[in-house]
Design an enzyme around this catalytic site. Structure first.
Site, PDB file in Angstrom:
ATOM      1  N   SER A 140     -22.327  20.096  23.764  1.00  0.00           N
ATOM      2  CA  SER A 140     -21.442  20.146  24.953  1.00  0.00           C
ATOM      3  C   SER A 140     -20.746  18.999  24.989  1.00  0.00           C
ATOM      4  CB  SER A 140     -21.993  20.419  26.346  1.00  0.00           C
ATOM      5  OG  SER A 140     -21.018  20.358  27.292  1.00  0.00           O
ATOM      6  N   TYR A 155     -28.563  18.926  32.271  1.00  0.00           N
ATOM      7  CA  TYR A 155     -27.964  19.626  31.068  1.00  0.00           C
ATOM      8  C   TYR A 155     -27.242  18.399  30.111  1.00  0.00           C
ATOM      9  CZ  TYR A 155     -24.029  22.543  29.305  1.00  0.00           C
ATOM     10  OH  TYR A 155     -23.150  23.305  28.482  1.00  0.00           O
TER      11      TYR A 155
END
Ligand SMILES: NC(=O)c1ccc[n+]([C@@H]2O[C@H](COP(=O)([O-])OP(=O)(O)OC[C@H]3O[C@@H](n4cnc5c(N)ncnc54)[C@H](O)[C@@H]3O)[C@@H](O)[C@H]2O)c1
Length: 249
Positions: A140, A155
Site C-alpha cells: 500500500s 497497517y
C-alpha cells in the site's frame, strides 16, 4: 491471450467491488484459470462462478498455514500446476499509535503480512518444481508515506513488511525463475474503507492526486496482469506504484 493455460490463485477475491475480484476478472479474460480464495466458501464459489465454469472458489483463511497448504494442494489436484499467486487478502483499521492494542496489531499483521508469507510458502514448492512462477504481493502507499488515509501505523508497518518479504523472496527464488513483485495502491474505491469516506474527505484527497481521481479496482487489476504475465519477464523485486501520482518519489 496473455495467460492461456496459466493457473493463478488470487487471495481475498470474493469481495464484489474489491481489487481481488477485479484482478481475477482481468486475468480470466486473458485465458487464466483462477482459484479464488476467501474466508467463506460460498462467497469464494460465487465469485469463481461469476467468472465462468473453468474456475474454482475455495475457503481459505490466509492466517492459517494448513488452510493455505490445502488450497495449494486442491489447486494442483484440479489443474496440475500453479503459475501465479496474487497475495491480495488484507484488512485495515484506522487506529492511532497510542490506541493500538495487541489484538489490533495481531489482526493486521496476521492477515496482511503473515498471510502473504504462508500463501507464498504454500505455492513455492510447486513453482520451484515447474521452474517458473510469478507472485504479486499487495502492499500500500501507506507503507511508503507512513500512513495512508484509513490505515493506522500497524497497517503501514505490516504493508512495509510485505515489501521487505517480497524483495527477499525475489532474491531467494530468482534462480528458480520465480519472480516476486509488489504493488502499492493509493486510495482505491472498494469496500475496505466501509462507509468512512465522506464526500468532503473525498474532495480533499482528490486535490492531492495529479490524475484528479481516486483509483478503481481495475487500475490495480491491470497492474497485477502485467506483473503476473510474461509482459514483465525481467522484473523481480520491484514495487509498482498505482496511485494516480499521489506519491511521486
Ligand atoms: N482499497 C484501497 O484503497 C487499498 C489501498 C492500498 C492497498 N490495498 C490493499 O489491497 C488489498 C485488497 O483490498 P480491497 O480494497 O479490495 O479490500 P476488500 O475489503 O474489498 O477485500 C479484501 C478481501 O480480503 C478478504 N479477507 C480478509 N481477511 C482474509 C483472510 N484472513 N483470509 C482470506 N481472505 C481474507 C475479505 O473477505 C475480502 O474479500 C488489501 O491487501 C488492501 O490492504 C487497498
Amino acid at each position: 491471450m496473455l495467460l492461456e493455460n496459466k493457473v493463478v490463485i488470487v487471495t481475498g477475491a470474493a469481495s464484489p467491488r474489491g481489487i481481488g475480484k477485479a484482478t481475477a476478472k482481468a486475468l480470466a479474460a486473458q485465458g487464466a484459470r483462477i482459484v479464488i480464495l476467501d474466508l467463506r466458501e460460498e462467497d469464494a464459489q460465487r465469485a469463481a462462478a461469476d467468472l465462468g465454469d473453468a474456475h474454482l472458489g475455495l475457503a481459505c483463511d490466509v492466517t492459517d498455514k494448513d488452510a493455505c497448504v490445502s488450497a495449494a494442494k486442491a489447486t494442483l489436484e484440479r489443474y496440475g500446476r500453479i503459475d501465479g499467486l496474487i497475495n491480495n487478502a488484507g484488512i485495515t483499521q484506522p487506529a492511532r499509535t497510542l490506541d493500538i492494542t495487541s489484538e489490533n496489531f495481531n489482526a493486521i499483521v496476521d492477515v496482511n503480512l503473515r498471510g502473504t508469507l504462508y500463501m507464498s510458502q504454500a505455492v513455492l514448492p510447486a513453482m520451484k518444481e515447474q521452474r517458473s512462477g510469478s507472485i504479486v504481493c499487495m502492499s500500500s502507499v501507506s507503507a511508503q508515506r507512513g500512513g495512508g488515509i484509513f490505515g493506522g501505523p500497524h497497517y503501514s508497518a505490516a504493508k512495509a513488511g510485505v515489501l521487505g518479504l517480497s524483495r527477499a523472496m525475489a532474491r531467494e527464488f530468482g534462480g528458480d525463475s520465480i519472480r516476486v513483485n509488489s504493488i502499492t495502491p493509493g486510495l482505491i474505491q472498494t469496500d475496505i474503507t466501509g462507509d468512512k469516506l465522506t464526500t468532503d474527505m473525498r474532495a480533499d484527497i482528490i486535490k492531492g492526486i495529479p490524475l484528479g481521481r481516486l483509483g478503481d479496482a481495475s487500475d490495480v487489476a491491470n497492474a497485477c496482469l502485467f506483473l503476473v504475465s510474461d509482459l514483465s519477464t525481467y522484473l523481480t523485486g520491484i514495487t509498482l506504484d498505482v496511485n494516480g501520482g499521489m506519491l511521486i518519489h
